[in-house]
Design an enzyme around this catalytic site. Structure first.
Site, PDB file in Angstrom:
ATOM      1  CB  CYS A  60      -0.909   0.038   1.223  1.00  0.00           C
ATOM      2  SG  CYS A  60      -2.173  -1.225   1.170  1.00  0.00           S
ATOM      3  CB  CYS A  84      -0.813   9.309   7.092  1.00  0.00           C
ATOM      4  SG  CYS A  84      -0.485   8.970   5.358  1.00  0.00           S
TER       5      CYS A  84
END
Ligand SMILES: Cc1ncc(COP(=O)(O)O)c(C=O)c1O
Ligand SMILES: Cc1ncc(COP(=O)(O)O)c(C=O)c1O
Lengths: 143, 427, 427, 143
Positions: free
Chosen positions: A33, A102
């Site tokens: 990813c 994130c």
């Protein structure tokens, strides 16, 4: 695209590195990813006396790692557990919507590291709350 | 060249480990320059192009469809631009239709041929490394009853004409394979694919958005029936492009409305932009021999330099059959965006994957199609040079990128400093 | 005013009969001026608009989709322009999508809603006086399984909201009625039509290409779900427009490709043009109160002057509910193009029907829809004034047009000089 | 759009008007289509000694009428009959494709006027050749 705070923590990341003989380590993410975050904790008397990270990822991933380690340093484990992805994003003066995951990674890495420590100590791991933003991350990297 | 040579020849700034211990603003560590190496994303309008355009904004603003003198000036300017575009690709002016850019040209070519074919359940052949303007259009058609074959490519990104031949069915209504790939720069065997199409009487479209103005293109010699081009990829304006439609090709109207462009593409003509497109394609095409040779040399020096000074790096795309300006290199253990940001902080503009996919988290479909694993695909940079690039620009990138990659690798949990490069990535 | 007053007040040049006997170059018969009265066809880019655009051609050329600073400047400029467009029509920035112009906006709105409806055999309601960008798109959809009701208009070109109501079926997927007609200037009862649409939960699109920047427009107060606008109709650049899409409106993608415009409209953003659109819409909207009042006065003087000095003339469109700049008048026994050419020879730019249909021999569908017989439709002129038009320009046209019409009537086999005007065309 | 010659004949049309007691008159076209052309001939000794026109129509229609009357003046009827639409268009240095039908109208008006004269004289009307461009006109104005 990124706030000044993000750019600051990306360009001059705090707490990069590893800790020798860490009290706990948490690694989350997936190279497939495009991001992996690894947080190292040194814990003394139920308090985080040192935190470091290594991250493979975009600017937001690096900045989130930097900010997250800053936020938890000096905190008790209970306090550190409560540092949410939102807190990380807010401390960074915001993240673009596609980069919110994130901050989620950062929260998860902290949790993993703390639980790593707890399990080593023979304690029950604490339970993850469910993130509503979590689904978003999986959507973004559906590999 | 081998990773073993890493560090030779070019000075690398202080290692990342050092930096981490005493954080310092990266930006102030060197004299800042402005180096644009993202010419595949877009280019500046060249001064002589802008100059040609200017009168058509303010004085010669007439709508070319009107009958008075002011309008006739605009009509004349549009037709002169059409001649220039035609000349650049070996077509006749009557076969050139102006559009709003590469995306519209691709949409029109593909949807227009699909719908005009009249065949229910028609079949389209394309490649798996097309620009999204082609791929997403094909996917849209799949949802609307068409079937699409996405041909694989080899490790260099080449489509095999034999695969095209093998994919043809009696329902095939269009073959669309790009002239040159926007990410890895690979130039496809267009002439051969066009020959296959012609043998079967199937129209052949090529997305030449990255090729026109950079390499010689000839629709007749290369058996092309439809060709997309876009102004802003060769120092012309954004928001204007053209679709070449070979005389006799069956294609439906895509933009419905007024009678412009021989009733095939409605909308008030974007006169200044069309004039700019004409001027830009004329200049760019005239300069191809000189510029492409010079740019190719800089590109090769950049590629060789990066591969030799940065271990765990590899070139993406074909070593020879590639666009003059394209250098696409993957660096293991680091992620593209963070490299871009550090490059930007020292004044270098580049891209990872393509401009369109950056910002998304999916790695480039092109890099995956040439067999790169996801994690390597994430760590790739595209530098696209132009005639405006200087040798000094290349030196600057070669000087600084190794330090940037190293700095990020020092932060990367995937990187083990002692790791030896097992594979030798020779260019 | 009655034709009986013809010839009063304003001097008419020597009669056509005279001219025919001693041919003389018409052009040299008067001091030549340059008067642009075709602002509905297109407008010049205003200097402050061009100035705002210029840096984005050459210095700030970055592709907004990229991540480096140069690109972020472009992104910022695009988003600022989006805010300006939103503000001009009372929308939020997230509801504004940039396109290549009015035609694309219309195509997208109509095809996008039709396809997204998911209803096979969906039904669309529109008017018979729409721009071709709407009409031809609807006709295209008719060939693809949709049914379309083209509502009639009254003698002034007004759509009756009750007719809209009556046309609604349970298959209706879109209502599209223009805000203001480009040929005869009639302003439609958009708010009322929008209310009908809302009652039935049907999306309402309006082609406001002629309205935005000229009259106040508010998508919320006027119950509009989709709105088309185009930069070059209000002194912005050609080749750029926008589609307003109310949040929550179901609409498919029209231009497939990259992820621009929130993945709804692909293609590299035309940054300079978008900046110009933003600047132009901001200026034009701010000036509406002053300009529309001033322009309306000139328009009324032009209309009154023409009807009073030229017998056998009539106003087309609504006497009050009309665009500030639009004067559309029919002159019997003469044909529009020949009037245009003579006007052009004395420096006046105007149009007959609309710019898009001139050059074709079909008379304007709008003039036929308001009940004009073909031969009168052929003899109509459209003068469209703007804030740049002066009173002197109006005087000049009033001074010369009667002579031009007379000259052509003297040549016309349809005209009997002694013919008395039976109907009194009062404005 | 128009050649200089067309603009000259449009701006300064030759032979506008009617002829009193004409030898022959030909009217073609349709106001619905936007053009009507009427040509008046004065014929003496089988020769066109005067030709005039009245035209309702576009620039090309007026220019074609003007040029056509110029071309046939002084010609015998046989010669005038041979003046084709192509000859009119060429003498005008070309017409835009959509306007070619105007020159066809001119040829037809001449033929009609000549046959009007012939019939008045008790002669057989001459037969029209078929125009390939004629279909075009009907296409353009399909009212
Ligand atoms: C190969 C290719 N096709 C199509 C496009 C789309 O062109 P545009 O951005 O002008 O719509 C691009 C560039 O973005 C491209 O590189
Ligand atoms: C009412 C109306 N709709 C649509 C259009 C088309 O706009 P564009 O020429 O910008 O495509 C125009 C003008 O040409 C117009 O007047």
């Amino acid at each position: 695209m990124y706030s000044e705070k993000v750019m600051d923590h990306f360009s001059n990341p705090r707490n990069v590195g590893e800790i020798d003989a860490p009290s706990g380590v948490g690694e989350v993410g997936n190279p497939v990813c495009g991001d992996i975050m690894k947080i190292f904790l040194k814990i003394e008397d139920n308090r985080i006396v040192d935190a470091k990270f290594k991250t493979f990822g975009c600017g937001a991933a690096i900045a989130s790692s930097s900010m997250a380690t800053e936020l938890i340093r000096g905190k008790t484990l209970e306090e550190a557990w409560e540092v949410s992805n939102k807190a990380v994003a807010e401390a960074l003066e915001g993240l673009p919507p596609v980069k919110m995951h994130c901050s989620v990674l950062a929260e998860e890495a902290i949790h993993k590291a703390i639980n790593d420590y707890r399990v080593q100590q023979g304690l029950e791991p604490w339970e993850e709350k469910n993130h509503h933003t979590h689904g978003h991350e999986e959507e973004s990297c559906g590999v | 060249m081998c990773g073993a040579e890493a560090g030779m020849g070019i000075a690398i700034p202080a290692s990342g480990q050092d930096m981490m211990d005493k954080p310092a603003r990266w930006e102030v560590m060197q004299e800042k320059r402005t180096i644009y190496m993202d010419n595949a994303a877009t280019t500046p309008v060249h001064p002589e192009v802008l100059e040609a355009m200017l009168p058509y904004f303010t004085e010669r603003y007439g709508n070319p469809s009107s009958v008075y003198s002011l309008a006739r000036e605009s009509r004349k300017a549009v037709e002169e631009a059409r001649e220039k575009v035609a000349k650049a690709i070996g077509a006749t002016p009557g076969e050139i239709f102006f559009t709003s850019g590469g995306t519209e040209s691709d949409n029109w070519a593909i949807k227009g041929c699909a719908w005009a074919s009249g065949k229910k359940g028609g079949h389209i052949i394309t490649s798996s490394i097309e620009h999204h303007a082609v791929l997403h259009t094909c996917q849209y058609l799949e949802k609307n009853g068409f079937s699409v074959t996405y041909l694989p490519v080899d490790e260099y990104g080449l489509v095999n004409p034999a695969d095209v031949e093998a994919a043809v069915t009696d329902r095939t209504v269009l073959i669309s394979v790009m002239y040159a790939n926007n990410e890895i720069g690979t130039m496809e065997p267009v002439r051969e694919i066009g020959a296959v199409a012609r043998d079967h009487g199937i129209p052949f479209h090529t997305d030449a958005v990255q090729a026109v103005g950079h390499v010689p293109v000839d629709v007749n010699q290369e058996n092309i029936d439809l060709l997309s081009l876009s102004g802003h990829k060769f120092n012309g304006p954004k928001g204007v492009g053209a679709l070449y439609i070979r005389k006799g090709t069956r294609i439906g109207t895509y933009e419905h409305g007024g009678g412009q462009e021989k009733r095939r593409r409605a909308g008030t003509e974007n006169v200044p932009a069309i004039v700019g497109l004409g001027k830009a394609v004329e200049s760019a095409t005239a300069e191809i021999p000189e510029v492409s040779a010079r740019v190719s040399r800089m590109r090769d020096r950049l590629i060789r330099g990066l591969l030799s000074t940065i271990p765990h790096s590899r070139l993406n795309g074909h070593p020879e059959k590639r666009l003059p300006g394209n250098a696409n290199v993957s660096f293991e253990f680091v992620e593209g965006e963070s490299m871009l940001l550090l490059l930007d902080s020292i004044g270098v503009s580049a891209s990872t994957g393509s401009a369109c996919t950056s910002g998304s988290l999916e790695p480039s479909h092109v890099l995956l199609a040439i067999g790169l694993p996801h994690e390597k695909a994430h760590g790739s940079l595209r530098f696209t040079l132009s005639g405006d690039t200087t040798g000094g620009d290349v030196d600057y990138v070669l000087l600084h990128l190794p330090g940037i990659v190293d700095r990020l690798r020092q932060m990367s949990p995937l990187y083990k400093p002692d790791e030896k490069e097992v594979k030798c990535n020779v260019q």
